[in-house]
Design a protein around this motif. Structure first.
Motif, short mmCIF file in Angstrom:
data_model
loop_
_atom_site.label_atom_id
_atom_site.label_comp_id
_atom_site.label_asym_id
_atom_site.label_seq_id
_atom_site.Cartn_x
_atom_site.Cartn_y
_atom_site.Cartn_z
N GLU A 125 4.13 -24.18 -74.83
CA GLU A 125 4.27 -23.99 -76.52
C GLU A 125 3.91 -22.27 -75.49
OE1 GLU A 125 1.67 -23.67 -78.84
OE2 GLU A 125 3.01 -25.77 -78.46
N LEU A 126 3.68 -21.69 -74.16
CA LEU A 126 3.73 -21.30 -73.83
C LEU A 126 5.61 -20.33 -73.67
CD1 LEU A 126 1.44 -20.69 -70.79
CD2 LEU A 126 1.44 -19.62 -72.99
N ARG A 130 4.64 -18.81 -78.01
CA ARG A 130 2.16 -19.53 -79.26
C ARG A 130 1.45 -19.31 -77.72
NH1 ARG A 130 6.29 -22.99 -81.71
NH2 ARG A 130 4.99 -24.30 -80.51
N SER A 131 0.56 -18.35 -78.03
CA SER A 131 -0.69 -19.62 -77.05
C SER A 131 -1.38 -20.74 -77.33
CB SER A 131 -2.18 -18.04 -77.44
OG SER A 131 -2.91 -19.19 -77.30
N GLU A 144 -6.37 -16.20 -77.83
CA GLU A 144 -5.02 -16.07 -78.64
C GLU A 144 -4.71 -14.66 -78.02
OE1 GLU A 144 -4.45 -18.08 -81.09
OE2 GLU A 144 -6.34 -18.86 -81.29
N VAL A 147 0.17 -14.72 -74.42
CA VAL A 147 1.49 -15.06 -74.86
C VAL A 147 2.38 -14.43 -74.40
CG1 VAL A 147 2.58 -14.58 -76.93
CG2 VAL A 147 0.15 -14.94 -77.78
N SER A 151 10.03 -14.92 -73.22
CA SER A 151 9.61 -16.41 -73.53
C SER A 151 10.57 -16.73 -73.82
CB SER A 151 8.60 -16.91 -74.44
OG SER A 151 8.23 -16.71 -75.48
#
Length: 334
Positions: A125-126, A130-131, A144, A147, A151
């Motif tokens: 996710e990272l 995204r968180s 939330e 992030v 990335s």
């Protein structure tokens, strides 16, 4: 169908030595090179950065980073940075890590499969910007705001040996780094990976399965066999007796060799390594190595990863594999 892939797993004493080896691996025609990051071991993150800056073509990976001594956020940050400086050539190898090493450092992590699953889900996710907050299967506590500012998506490989970790790899990972001792153990590995992939609605063809083998290669077959026997003697006490028995090997033979090593009788221990025990790895001259890779090719493996002991001189062995073994294996794989 995935293209044929060949990699080398290297180590050494110090950053400069490992980077020099990585350059030889690249020049020899390998597709990937992997190096370790064991706790209390070599500074793998520094080495990977140096490899990123000094190599030009080859993909390179961490074999492996654990999510205990490094937090998943830090791992995702490092992966993104390595992707940037290498122009997208980095492969993130993760593993549960060693509970023995963690105890030395006073760390008390969650169970291996749990901590690995939580890390893979969070890091993916990272890396996607995204968180991980609210995602099923990750550790509690993410918000939330978790992030990354910078990335870059990165393929995630898992170092796996046991059934549960292999099943997890099949479900979640982009690639697998199973240690196939002996090489024919790959058949069981493929079955377990396939079962995990099926649970996630995937196929094993979605994974880059790197069959990691011990390989001792030399123009002098006797020399190659001696080095493999020495390597097996050194590790005879750390091998899974269940895995040995499941592959038709006698655990008592390995126990006998281990007792000789513990008594300081190394020469006798090496001499005690039988022909059956030598089958734990791939050993011999060029023709022997090509023939012994057949079990991996027959199992549908498209990626063979050659690892220590490599040969009497590891870099001469790398060059020998690159100039003679890889062309023949690529021909067989089409």
């Amino acid at each position: 169908m995935r293209p044929a892939t060949f990699s080398a797993r290297i180590g050494g004493h110090g950053v400069s030595e490992v980077v020099d080896k990585a350059l030889v691996v690249e020049e020899a025609g390998f597709d990937q090179v992997w190096t370790g990051n064991d706790l209390f071991g070599e500074p793998g993150i520094v080495t990977l950065t140096a490899i990123a800056l000094r190599t030009k073509r080859i993909r390179f990976g961490s074999g492996v980073i654990d999510p205990v001594s490094l937090h998943p956020v830090q791992i995702a940050m490092l992966a993104s940075g390595l992707q940037e400086v290498s122009d997208g050539r980095f492969l993130l190898g993760l593993g549960a890590g060693s509970d023995v090493f963690f105890r030395w450092a006073g760390l008390q992590p969650a169970r291996p499969v749990v901590r690995t699953r939580q890390a893979v889900l969070a890091i993916r996710e990272l890396l996607a910007g995204r968180s991980p907050a609210g995602l099923e299967g990750v550790a509690e506590g993410w918000t939330e705001q978790a992030v990354l500012r910078f990335s870059r998506p990165t393929p995630i490989y898992l170092g796996a040996m046991g059934p549960r970790m292999l099943e997890l790899t099949g479900r979640l990972a982009d690639g697998a780094l199973p240690l196939c001792l002996p090489p024919r153990h790959v058949h069981g590995v493929v079955q377990q990976l396939s079962a995990g992939a099926a649970k996630a609605g995937r196929s094993i063809d979605d994974l880059d399965v790197a069959a990691c083998v011990w390989a001792s290669v030399s123009d002098d077959r006797d020399e190659a066999r001696y080095l493999m026997a020495k390597h097996i003697a050194l590790y005879s006490g750390s091998l899974s007796t269940d895995a040995l028995a499941a592959n038709g090997l006698d655990p008592q033979e390995f126990e006998h060799t281990q007792q000789l090593m513990l008594q300081g009788r190394e020469a006798e221990a090496i001499a005690s390594v039988s022909e059956a025990m030598l089958s734990l790895g791939i050993v011999g001259g060029v023709d022997d190595v090509v023939a012994q890779c057949a079990a991996l090719l027959e199992a549908g493996i498209r990626h063979i990863s050659f690892g220590p002991p490599m040969g009497p001189d590891a870099m001469i062995a790398v060059k020998l594999i690159g100039s003679t073994v890889l062309p023949e294996l690529r021909r067989q794989l089409g």
